[in-house]
Design an enzyme around this catalytic site. Sequence first.
Site, PDB file in Angstrom:
ATOM      1  N   HIS A  33       0.864  -1.186   0.000  1.00 40.61           N
ATOM      2  CA  HIS A  33       0.000   0.000   0.000  1.00 40.61           C
ATOM      3  C   HIS A  33       0.899   1.233   0.000  1.00 40.61           C
ATOM      4  O   HIS A  33       2.135   1.112  -0.066  1.00 40.61           O
ATOM      5  CB  HIS A  33      -0.971  -0.036   1.185  1.00 40.61           C
ATOM      6  CG  HIS A  33      -0.309  -0.241   2.518  1.00 40.61           C
ATOM      7  ND1 HIS A  33       0.581   0.654   3.066  1.00 40.61           N
ATOM      8  CD2 HIS A  33      -0.386  -1.269   3.415  1.00 40.61           C
ATOM      9  CE1 HIS A  33       1.001   0.216   4.236  1.00 40.61           C
ATOM     10  NE2 HIS A  33       0.442  -0.963   4.471  1.00 40.61           N
ATOM     11  N   HIS A  36       4.080   1.274   2.131  1.00 41.60           N
ATOM     12  CA  HIS A  36       5.242   0.571   1.558  1.00 41.60           C
ATOM     13  C   HIS A  36       5.854   1.382   0.418  1.00 41.60           C
ATOM     14  O   HIS A  36       7.071   1.447   0.273  1.00 41.60           O
ATOM     15  CB  HIS A  36       4.821  -0.788   0.968  1.00 41.60           C
ATOM     16  CG  HIS A  36       4.233  -1.751   1.941  1.00 41.60           C
ATOM     17  ND1 HIS A  36       2.903  -2.095   1.944  1.00 41.60           N
ATOM     18  CD2 HIS A  36       4.800  -2.445   2.954  1.00 41.60           C
ATOM     19  CE1 HIS A  36       2.677  -2.974   2.891  1.00 41.60           C
ATOM     20  NE2 HIS A  36       3.796  -3.198   3.540  1.00 41.60           N
ATOM     21  N   LYS A 156       4.558   2.914  11.637  1.00 40.80           N
ATOM     22  CA  LYS A 156       3.301   2.380  12.157  1.00 40.80           C
ATOM     23  C   LYS A 156       3.564   1.243  13.143  1.00 40.80           C
ATOM     24  O   LYS A 156       2.903   1.148  14.164  1.00 40.80           O
ATOM     25  CB  LYS A 156       2.385   1.899  11.037  1.00 40.80           C
ATOM     26  CG  LYS A 156       1.021   1.571  11.626  1.00 40.80           C
ATOM     27  CD  LYS A 156       0.045   1.105  10.634  1.00 40.80           C
ATOM     28  CE  LYS A 156       0.096  -0.342  10.335  1.00 40.80           C
ATOM     29  NZ  LYS A 156       0.046  -1.283  11.419  1.00 40.80           N
ATOM     30  N   SER A 192      -2.692  -0.142   6.522  1.00 41.70           N
ATOM     31  CA  SER A 192      -2.210  -1.457   6.941  1.00 41.70           C
ATOM     32  C   SER A 192      -2.845  -2.482   6.013  1.00 41.70           C
ATOM     33  O   SER A 192      -3.999  -2.317   5.595  1.00 41.70           O
ATOM     34  CB  SER A 192      -2.672  -1.731   8.382  1.00 41.70           C
ATOM     35  OG  SER A 192      -2.617  -3.118   8.644  1.00 41.70           O
ATOM     36  N   SER A 193      -2.088  -3.538   5.720  1.00 39.96           N
ATOM     37  CA  SER A 193      -2.657  -4.594   4.866  1.00 39.96           C
ATOM     38  C   SER A 193      -3.877  -5.211   5.535  1.00 39.96           C
ATOM     39  O   SER A 193      -4.758  -5.745   4.863  1.00 39.96           O
ATOM     40  CB  SER A 193      -1.615  -5.673   4.600  1.00 39.96           C
ATOM     41  OG  SER A 193      -0.511  -5.091   3.961  1.00 39.96           O
TER      42      SER A 193
END
Length: 286
Positions: A33, A36, A156, A192-193
């Site tokens: 995302h 990254h 994060k 976040s994934s």
Amino acid sequence: MIKVFTTRKDFDHYRSTLTTQAIGLVPTMGNLHKGHISLIEKAAEENDVTIVTIFVNPKQFGPNEDFDKYPRTLDEDLARISAIALLINAKKDLVVFAPRSEEIIYPKGYSTMISVGPMTQKFEGSVRPTHFDGVTTVVYQLISITKAHTAYFGQKDVQQCLIIKKMIKDLEIPINIYIMPIVRNSEGLALSSRNQYLSDSERVEAMVLPHTLQKVEKLIRTKQDYKTFVVETLKADNKWDYLEVLDSSNFETTTDLTTELVIVAAYRAGATRLLDNILVPMNLGK
Ligand code: PAF
């Protein structure tokens, strides 16, 4: 054009061709995302060669966690990385190392685990007791394999960042660690994934997390009583795993020597645990 390697033999051969180049490492578990992407862009800006690793590391998942359902989206990830490659200096290399099997990172008979000690058992570690040992073990392997000079991580996972830095220091691993700020969606939820596990109503509920952290930050910055607010917040809603204000340098209670605070929290929206944090410098108004 990006270079993609899925075997150790091919990756090691490529790595042996690099001599004087500055090498950046962006370790990921894929499903990339914008958080990254910011790490990859920074690494590509600062290094001659950027190696993005994509490996869903089984050792950092507990027995009842989401290893099996963790999103694996290699084709989309490669497309996103290829898009970055078009924007960077053509002389630079953007490389993906996506091991095609677990044995490439943990060969048959592999048994060593790296544990940084007590700080792996608090906060995230109190809910996920083996998680950080899995993280430090894979990060160590990825650094050994890539022999990178700088590795990039996202703030994060602030406890993860602290633990990785401690491992680097204790084991005297010759690598620089660079931490990039949290990237948020337009509403303020940290990317976040795992956000994709949220239903529409949980997505709304999840906003309690950044809103509460912002409120605590405001109380700290305006020198008001944030401690009572934290206690009341935890009492009022059992979906908090923790909400604490700590010294960002060691995740301990703040002291007179603390120069930066971290407001750190984990909140459950449905079955999904969401993490967030805000750093607050302590020299406010001085
Ligand atoms: O932050 C993550 O995505 C993972 O913990 C990491 C650092 C890639 C190790 O698997």
